[in-house]
Motif scaffolding. Structure first.
Motif, PDB file in Angstrom:
ATOM      1  N   ARG A   1       0.832  -1.207   0.000  1.00 14.67           N
ATOM      2  CA  ARG A   1       0.000   0.000   0.000  1.00 14.67           C
ATOM      3  C   ARG A   1       0.868   1.259   0.000  1.00 14.67           C
ATOM      4  O   ARG A   1       0.504   2.259  -0.625  1.00 14.67           O
ATOM      5  CB  ARG A   1      -0.950  -0.028   1.191  1.00 14.67           C
ATOM      6  N   GLU A   2       1.998   1.227   0.687  1.00  8.94           N
ATOM      7  CA  GLU A   2       2.932   2.358   0.653  1.00  8.94           C
ATOM      8  C   GLU A   2       3.402   2.608  -0.778  1.00  8.94           C
ATOM      9  O   GLU A   2       3.557   3.755  -1.199  1.00  8.94           O
ATOM     10  CB  GLU A   2       4.144   2.076   1.545  1.00  8.94           C
TER      11      GLU A   2
ATOM     12  N   GLU B   1       1.817   1.698  -3.457  1.00  9.63           N
ATOM     13  CA  GLU B   1       0.665   1.746  -4.362  1.00  9.63           C
ATOM     14  C   GLU B   1       0.747   0.642  -5.406  1.00  9.63           C
ATOM     15  O   GLU B   1       0.424   0.840  -6.591  1.00  9.63           O
ATOM     16  CB  GLU B   1       0.536   3.128  -5.008  1.00  9.63           C
TER      17      GLU B   1
ATOM     18  N   SER C   1      -1.298   3.886   4.846  1.00  9.46           N
ATOM     19  CA  SER C   1      -1.089   2.502   4.413  1.00  9.46           C
ATOM     20  C   SER C   1      -1.367   1.523   5.544  1.00  9.46           C
ATOM     21  O   SER C   1      -1.957   0.457   5.332  1.00  9.46           O
ATOM     22  CB  SER C   1       0.347   2.314   3.917  1.00  9.46           C
TER      23      SER C   1
END
Length: 213
Positions: A19-20, A22, A191
């Motif tokens: 998530r960091e 993407e 995130s």
């Protein structure tokens, strides 16, 4: 790519890193108690070790071991600087942290507390050992925002995931104010909040299914 993930498992760190960066991952939740996927498939057919996380790559290969998966993902987006370039001392410092977290906190400290077969006397030994490692970690965090200084790296995703298991075992962290501040700082990241929310929602779905059964 697909992430084989467990609610409240160490695989949370991989989800945070993705998530960091993407990097979209399809999440396949694993019933680790029974080693089964939602469709009933034996998880050992995906990862013969029966552990999470496992990352399914675009070509169908499977990559295991969280510390390695996080490095792999970070190397897909080098401009994000979640890991330093190969060959630099900074990269080895990040890997030094990853080794400490995996060996001292995860396996050496928390794992015996999770196992119901751990004898009571060794359970206390593990807690004493873990307290010493958490104290050491607290001291290192006295003068820095993240493990490597001012920048968030894969080591922080890893450390946060494992250190938060103090809550699962009712370990009072008030004696370690630098650690508490660090966990709050990392936990406030978008995130981390998103990854934890996904795990909570899956946990609620799992509980609802058990109640219906």
């Amino acid at each position: 790519m697909k992430l084989y993930h467990e609610v409240r498992g160490c695989s949370l760190a991989v989800d945070i890193v993705a998530r960091e960066l993407e990097i979209p991952l399809e999440i396949e939740w694993v019933d680790m108690k029974n080693k089964r996927l939602k469709d009933g498939t034996d998880y050992h057919t995906i990862n013969s070790k029966g552990t999470v996380p496992t990352l399914e790559l675009p070509d169908g290969q499977h990559l295991t071991e969280g510390a390695v998966i996080m490095q792999y993902l970070a190397d897909q987006q080098p401009s994000r600087r979640l890991i330093a370039p190969a060959g630099t001392l900074e990269r080895y410092r990040i890997l030094e942290w990853m080794s400490f977290i995996g060996a001292d906190l995860h396996k050496g400290g928390f794992t015996p507390l999770f196992k119901p077969t751990t004898p009571p006397e060794y359970r206390q030994t593990a807690r004493t050992y873990l307290n010493g490692r958490l104290q050491w970690l607290n001291d290192r965090l006295a003068d820095r925002e993240f493990l490597m200084g001012s920048a968030f790296t894969i080591a922080d995703a890893h450390c946060y995931t494992i250190a938060m298991w103090t809550r699962a075992h009712d370990i009072d962290t008030s004696a370690w104010p630098h650690l508490e501040a660090y966990l709050a700082r990392v936990g406030s990241r978008q995130s981390v909040r998103a990854a934890e929310q996904a795990a909570r929602e899956q946990g609620e779905r799992d509980r609802a299914e058990r109640q219906r059964a």
